[in-house]
Write a protein that holds these residues in place. Structure first.
Motif, mmCIF file in Angstrom:
data_model
loop_
_atom_site.group_PDB
_atom_site.id
_atom_site.type_symbol
_atom_site.label_atom_id
_atom_site.label_comp_id
_atom_site.label_asym_id
_atom_site.label_seq_id
_atom_site.Cartn_x
_atom_site.Cartn_y
_atom_site.Cartn_z
ATOM 1 N N LEU A 160 0.898 -1.130 0.182
ATOM 2 C CA LEU A 160 -0.124 0.154 -0.090
ATOM 3 C C LEU A 160 0.552 1.326 -0.335
ATOM 4 C CD1 LEU A 160 -2.973 1.318 -0.229
ATOM 5 C CD2 LEU A 160 -2.840 0.938 2.267
ATOM 6 N N GLN A 161 2.282 1.135 1.417
ATOM 7 C CA GLN A 161 3.108 2.504 0.921
ATOM 8 C C GLN A 161 3.589 2.371 -0.425
ATOM 9 O OE1 GLN A 161 5.196 1.276 4.454
ATOM 10 N NE2 GLN A 161 3.880 1.920 5.746
ATOM 11 N N GLU A 162 3.962 1.154 -1.665
ATOM 12 C CA GLU A 162 5.102 2.063 -2.834
ATOM 13 C C GLU A 162 3.428 2.333 -3.372
ATOM 14 O OE1 GLU A 162 5.878 -1.517 -6.654
ATOM 15 O OE2 GLU A 162 5.759 -2.043 -4.097
ATOM 16 N N HIS A 163 2.598 1.882 -3.639
ATOM 17 C CA HIS A 163 1.246 2.446 -4.699
ATOM 18 C C HIS A 163 1.363 3.618 -4.466
ATOM 19 C CE1 HIS A 163 0.304 -0.967 -6.523
ATOM 20 N NE2 HIS A 163 -0.095 -1.837 -5.373
ATOM 21 N N ILE A 164 1.163 4.346 -2.586
ATOM 22 C CA ILE A 164 1.114 5.655 -2.161
ATOM 23 C C ILE A 164 2.441 6.683 -2.480
ATOM 24 C CG2 ILE A 164 0.680 7.356 -0.830
ATOM 25 C CD1 ILE A 164 -1.036 5.392 0.573
ATOM 26 N N TYR A 165 3.622 6.072 -2.981
ATOM 27 C CA TYR A 165 4.631 6.289 -2.839
ATOM 28 C C TYR A 165 4.750 7.333 -4.593
ATOM 29 C CZ TYR A 165 9.980 7.378 -3.346
ATOM 30 O OH TYR A 165 10.485 7.911 -3.370
ATOM 31 N N PHE A 166 4.597 5.827 -4.851
ATOM 32 C CA PHE A 166 4.388 6.399 -6.638
ATOM 33 C C PHE A 166 2.873 6.638 -7.733
ATOM 34 C CE2 PHE A 166 7.991 2.697 -5.957
ATOM 35 C CZ PHE A 166 9.124 3.381 -7.214
ATOM 36 N N GLY A 167 2.360 7.125 -6.627
ATOM 37 C CA GLY A 167 0.929 8.392 -6.961
ATOM 38 C C GLY A 167 -0.232 7.556 -8.135
ATOM 39 N N ARG A 168 -0.058 6.174 -7.084
ATOM 40 C CA ARG A 168 -0.835 5.090 -7.794
ATOM 41 C C ARG A 168 -2.233 5.445 -7.426
ATOM 42 N NH1 ARG A 168 2.754 0.385 -7.540
ATOM 43 N NH2 ARG A 168 4.971 1.123 -9.296
#
Length: 263
Positions: free
Chosen positions: A152-160
């Motif tokens: 989830l953090q990855e998706h937020i970081y990359f703007g997804r």
């Protein structure tokens, strides 16, 4: 009443009276050493007595922290009396039986009610509960939850995922999510435009119980996370093409798709 059913009824009862935090406390108490020794003994009476002790303790602890009017009323009842209601299905436990039936029906509908090992279901992923006692379960569950949080953090970081769109809709658009509508069944070259229809009414009909699933030979014994329903009029070419495409979808499953194969 089996130990599993008794535990579920007890947890639902304490949740109804005091809320989710109290139910979680009762769950944690099942990992106490005395409870683990009882479970290891395999003796039904010993397990029941140990479970009663943990339930009474959890009920008393929750009663001492009661904040809402409903919880304060429940706190006036002793843990021993509440346990008697769990056993008889009365009082605060009166709705637990219906809730348990709903849970059982849901698990049956997903095909996971008769798994050979205890399992948990986290964010749509089914995993067997590891052996080794509560410490092993806590460790494995912690790893699984951490993996989901990192994703989830990855998706937020990359703007997804951002604040511009509802989070649920954004999540459903991600590659790790499965859409209800799967165009792969119809194939890219289908000359007819398919329509989405609501099947809830048809599936609630008593005759729907006679319907069975077709499985890929490679995955017939596995739990399927995705289910496709195909309604086709075989008296027309359009219906026959749709049915053929659906069967072809099962036949063409490759090895790397086996764990996520549809039925």
């Amino acid at each position: 009443m089996s130990s599993s059913e008794r535990f579920t009824r007890a947890m639902l009862t304490i949740r109804s009276a005091f809320g989710a935090a109290a139910a979680w406390d009762f769950w944690l108490r099942m990992a106490f050493q005395a409870m683990e020794h009882a479970l290891a003994s395999g003796d039904a009476k010993t397990i029941e007595e140990a479970m009663q002790s943990q339930f009474v303790g959890a009920w008393s602890a929750a009663g001492g922290k009661a904040r809402t009017n409903k919880a304060k009323v429940a706190a006036k009842k002793t843990g021993t009396k509440a346990w008697e209601e769990v056993q008889s299905g009365s009082g605060y436990a009166s709705e637990a039986g219906m809730q348990l039936a709903d849970i059982s029906n849901y698990l049956l509908s997903k095909g996971i009610a008769h798994l050979p090992k205890p399992s948990w279901w986290l964010d749509g992923m089914l995993s067997a509960i590891p052996e080794g006692g509560s410490a092993a379960v806590e460790q494995e569950l912690g790893y699984a939850m951490m993996g989901e949080m990192q994703l989830l953090q990855e998706h937020i970081y990359f703007g997804r995922i951002d604040g511009e769109e509802p989070v649920i809709e954004s999540l459903m658009e991600l590659l790790v999510s499965v859409r209800h509508w799967n165009p792969r069944v119809l194939g890219m070259g289908d000359e007819w435009e398919a329509r989405k229809v609501m099947l809830s009414g048809a599936l609630s009909h008593p005759g729907a119980k006679a319907l069975t699933y077709l499985h890929s030979a490679k995955t017939a014994s596995r739990v399927k996370p995705v289910t496709h329903w195909v309604a086709a009029d075989l008296s027309h070419q359009r219906g026959r093409s749709l049915a053929a495409a659906a069967v072809g979808f099962l036949q063409d499953l490759e090895d790397e798709f086996e764990p996520a194969a549809s039925r």
